[in-house]
Each structure stands twice: as C-alpha cells, then as structure tokens.
Design an enzyme around this catalytic site. Structure first.
Site, PDB file in Angstrom:
ATOM      1  N   ARG A 115       0.758  -1.297   0.039  1.00 50.50           N
ATOM      2  CA  ARG A 115       0.036   0.003   0.043  1.00 50.50           C
ATOM      3  C   ARG A 115       0.933   1.271   0.130  1.00 50.50           C
ATOM      4  O   ARG A 115       0.343   2.410  -0.130  1.00 50.50           O
ATOM      5  CB  ARG A 115      -1.070  -0.002   1.080  1.00 50.50           C
ATOM      6  CG  ARG A 115      -1.951  -1.093   1.087  1.00 50.50           C
ATOM      7  CD  ARG A 115      -2.808  -1.144   2.387  1.00 50.50           C
ATOM      8  NE  ARG A 115      -3.826  -2.269   1.997  1.00 50.50           N
ATOM      9  CZ  ARG A 115      -3.866  -3.206   2.822  1.00 50.50           C
ATOM     10  NH1 ARG A 115      -2.788  -3.527   3.496  1.00 50.50           N
ATOM     11  NH2 ARG A 115      -4.712  -4.230   2.718  1.00 50.50           N
ATOM     12  N   VAL A 116       1.969   0.967   0.336  1.00 49.77           N
ATOM     13  CA  VAL A 116       3.164   2.279  -0.025  1.00 49.77           C
ATOM     14  C   VAL A 116       3.335   2.355  -1.241  1.00 49.77           C
ATOM     15  O   VAL A 116       3.585   3.442  -1.841  1.00 49.77           O
ATOM     16  CB  VAL A 116       4.244   2.071   0.931  1.00 49.77           C
ATOM     17  CG1 VAL A 116       5.336   3.278   0.675  1.00 49.77           C
ATOM     18  CG2 VAL A 116       3.867   2.131   2.395  1.00 49.77           C
TER      19      VAL A 116
END
Length: 506
Positions: A365-366
């Site tokens: 998700r980064v």
C-alpha cells in the site's frame, strides 16, 4: 582522642537530621489456585493490568485478569514449589525488558535474559514491553525504501522504512527465508535487525542464528526466542519485548527491521492463556480481543519525525495459512492491520518458482513511494507483463497453433519468471536489480535461450560489477538510471552476447 566524642555527636546529628520517617508498605496476597502456568490470587486489591508480581520462589508473573474478588496472573517461569497459600507481592511496575546496544549480537529469551552462553548482558535502561503507539503528529510519511535484496519483492511489492508488510503463506513455502534474506541485505546499511521467534523449534532458531553469523549479519542483529517448549506466557510477551528493544533504537534516530515469526502461533498462545483464565471464547475459540492483540503490537512500527527522534521501525509479521486460506480469522485480522502482504503460493513453490511470490495477491500500500527511481522506472511494466502472461498461459495451454504476437508474449513472460528466480541467502544490490530489470523488461533477452536466461543474467551482472564498476557504483549511490548508464548497459550486453553466443549454439 579528645575530638572523638565531638565526631560521634556530629555523626549522630546527621543521622537524626536525615532520618527517613516514612514507612514502607508492601501489598501481599496469597495463591488461591495454580496450574497450567496460571495463578488465581487473593488479596491484591490494587493490582494493575500488566503489572509484574513476584512469588515467594522468585518467579515473576504478569496480571492479565482483574476480577471482583481475585486477580488472574500468568507465570513467567516454572510453578515448581508454588501451591495454594503461597505468598505473592506486588512490584509496582509494569512488565519491562532491558534495552541497549549490549543486546546486539545476542540471543535472549522473552524476558531479555541471555540464552546463547556468551555471558550476562549489561543493559543500562529498561522499557515497558507494552506502551501506546506513537501518535499521528509524531509520524513521518513512509518514503525511504528498505531493500530486501529479493528482486520479486523490491520490484513489485516494495517495502519502505516504517512500513508493516505481512508475509503470508502455507507451511514450508519460504516465509522465513524471505525474512532472513531481508536481514542479510541490511549489511552495511546501519539498520538494526530483530528476529522474534514465537513457538518455533529450538533447532530452527539455532539454524537461523548460525546463518546470520555465517553471513556476518549477527553483528547488527538481535534474536528474541520463545520456542515451542517455552510456556505460552513467554510466547505471548516475546513480540512485545522485541518491539520494546526496537523502540529504544528508533528513539535514537536509527532504523530498525523487526521480524515476527510467526503471529499465528502468537495468537494460539494467547488463546490458550485466555481459555485458562476463563475468558469467553469466540470465533475459533479465540477471545474477543484477539484483533487488538496484534493491532497494538504492529501499530508501534512507524517512521518518526525528527522532533521525536527521526528513527523508524519496519515490521515483517509472518502468518501461516492452512491450504492457502487467506480468509481465515487470524490472516484477515492481520491483513487489515498491515500496509500490504507478500503472498507465497504452494503451487509456485513446488513448481520451482522460488521465492514463490504470487503477484496477483501480493500488494504494497506504500508502493512506488518507497522505491528507488531506477527500479521504479525499469519495473513499471513487470507486474502487467506477468499478469498478461498468466492469463494467456491458461487459455493457450491446450493450443498448438498460436500467432506470433501471442508466442512473443508467452516467451517474454517465461523469461521474466526465470529472472525472478533467486537462490536462498543471495540478496541482490540495487544496481544489480536495476540492470537485471532493464535488460529483461525491455526485451533484450529475447534471443537468449530460455534454459540459459537465469545463468546469463547472473553472469552478465557479475561482468558489469567487474568491468563497469563506476557505472554500477553510480546506480547504487544515486538509485537512478542515467542516459549514460543505459548506453553502457546496452553496449556491454551486446559485447557479452557475442562472447557467449557460441555456447548457446554448441
């Protein structure tokens, strides 16, 4: 002799003036019931949740239940010599562990005591194993990459410093190997690594320690071990103790990588304690607060602002699934807490694709925010190309007559899979990854026989490191592929192909 009475009087006056008239008050209780590592106590009306207690045989316990007429306590040691009526007293402090630089290179138990036979550990500070996670204002966005040295992960599921990335998969699919490779890759990068073994065999922990020692990683690593033979209480507090050790370095502005191997066994240990404490069972007999068990642990991993120390702690929790069921209770809990997951598939592992990373179910998700420019640029189409290859492979496995475009896509996908295969304990540098990704994603390996792709790419990168040291050093330091570097790679590749093409023909 004449001055002696005066000196005695002076000493007596000092003693009277400094006499402490305060009284010391100890709150003591007695054991009502004990067994299976759990003690029910009476008389400790002011005990606090998480407080350390001391029994008459020297063993410590930790308060986990506060009831109307009694206190539930888990023993952090053997109950030998304890019985109904045994005396227990409050210590007035919460469960804590020794922290400091002296722990680096050592193997300790969940209480911070050394178990490697290398003598005592002199720590100057103690930290509570449980504390509130850092607030939003003290956190910094995750933008600095933490390289694992594994091409499939750094290219498609990048991890940043301060991120929490879950490693999930069935038993014996290489989950621990990925974590160990990530630790080995931190050599020379000023990152403190903490490996927390929860419910593992003692022989497994010893083997991991020997591996870290053999590759020079033990010099910057700490191993916290609560093996399967240890009480459930020690398995329960082990990850919190390891996190407290990591927070000490994070507060000093250092970067920390912590591995929890694994949280499935941690949840099982907590379930055992909860049932013995007569807490209400819920889904799969886990207590209702089992989600909070892991959320309060993983929330402590973050990247701090400079005002709060500027350090970071990156968490790699490991979860073991059964028959690939990622929708089970504990896996879904931890997936919702973390910032992404690396899913390892059994079918890929047994087919020889190692590491067996499933590209479709793995996500960060980064993402590209924590990726070097060189890898971000060269790996841009990698995930899409692999997804297209997987789709075509399923539909064309029974077809013999394929058009040239489909055959080209399939051949390109097979070569990408070959370059993603990586031997155990051989992490790759950023420069080596960038070169590999550039020549593979740009179709420069189309004329290389499929069986020779893996060896060809490995040998070519070694050739670049030996003959083009300035270019490789530039990529490693800047994390970018300049135009000059691209031209150097292309020309070196053409020359290398000419030299080895005779071997392919033979």
């Amino acid at each position: 002799m004449k001055n002696q009475p005066e000196e005695i009087v002076s000493i007596l006056r000092d003693q009277i003036a400094n006499y402490d008239v305060r009284t010391r008050r100890d709150e003591v209780g007695s054991v009502l019931e004990i067994g299976d590592g759990i003690a029910t106590l009476y008389g400790l009306d002011n005990a606090l949740y998480g407080e350390l207690l001391e029994f008459e045989n020297g063993v410590q316990g930790m308060v986990l239940n506060l009831e109307k007429d009694s206190v539930g306590c888990v023993l952090l040691g053997s109950d030998s010599g304890l019985h109904e009526g045994s005396v227990v007293r409050r210590t007035g402090r919460s469960a804590d562990v020794g922290v400091g630089d002296a722990l680096i290179g050592r193997t300790v138990d969940a209480l911070g005591a050394p178990i490697d036979g290398l003598g005592p550990i002199e720590t100057t500070e103690r930290r509570p194993i449980e504390r509130e996670a850092s607030g939003v204002l003290s956190r910094e966005p995750v933008t600095v990459p933490l390289q694992t040295g594994i091409l499939a992960i750094d290219a498609m599921v990048p991890i940043g410093r301060g991120q929490r990335e879950l490693i999930i998969g069935d038993r014996e699919t290489g989950k621990t190997s990925i974590a160990v490779d990530a630790i080995l890759n931190q050599k020379g990068l000023d990152v403190i690594c903490i490996y927390v073994a929860i419910g593992q065999k003692a022989s497994t922990v010893a083997r991991i320690r020997n591996t870290l020692d053999r590759y020079g990683a033990l010099k910057y690593s700490i191993i916290v071990s609560a093996t399967a033979s240890d009480p459930a209480s020690l398995q329960y507090i082990a990850p919190y103790a390891g996190t407290a050790m990591g927070e000490y370095f994070m507060a000093q502005g250092k970067d920390v990588l912590i591995v929890y191997d694994d949280l499935s066994k941690h949840a099982v240990a907590y379930r055992a304690l909860s049932l013995l404490l007569h807490r209400s069972p819920g889904r799969e007999a886990y207590p209702g607060d089992v989600f909070y068990l892991h959320s309060r642990l993983l929330e402590r991993s973050c990247r701090l602002t400079k005002e709060y120390g500027g350090g970071s702690m990156t968490a790699l929790p490991i979860i073991e699934t059964l028959a690939g069921d990622v929708s089970a209770y504990i896996p879904t809990n931890v997936i919702s807490i973390t910032d992404g997951q690396i899913y390892l598939e059994s079918d890929l592992f047994f087919a020889g694709q190692r590491p067996a990373v499933n590209v479709g179910l793995s996500v960060s998700r980064v993402g590209g925010a924590a990726q070097t420019r060189a890898i971000k640029k060269t790996a841009g189409t990698l995930r899409i190309d692999l997804a297209r290859f997987r789709e075509l492979e399923v539909f064309t496995q029974f077809s013999s007559d394929l058009d040239s475009a489909t055959q080209e896509t399939l051949n390109h996908g097979r070569r990408l899979l070959e370059i993603l295969k990586q031997p155990l304990y051989h992490p790759q540098s950023v420069a080596r990854q960038a070169v590999t990704l550039y020549i593979s994603t740009n179709g420069l390996l189309a004329d290389v026989p499929l069986a020779a792709v893996s060896g060809f790419v490995n040998d070519f990168c070694t050739e670049m490191e030996n003959t083009q040291q300035e270019t490789m050093a530039e990529i490693q330091q800047t994390g970018a592929l300049s135009g000059t570097a691209v031209e150097t790679i292309r020309s070196a590749l053409e020359e290398y192909k000419k030299r080895v093409s005779k071997q392919w023909q033979a």
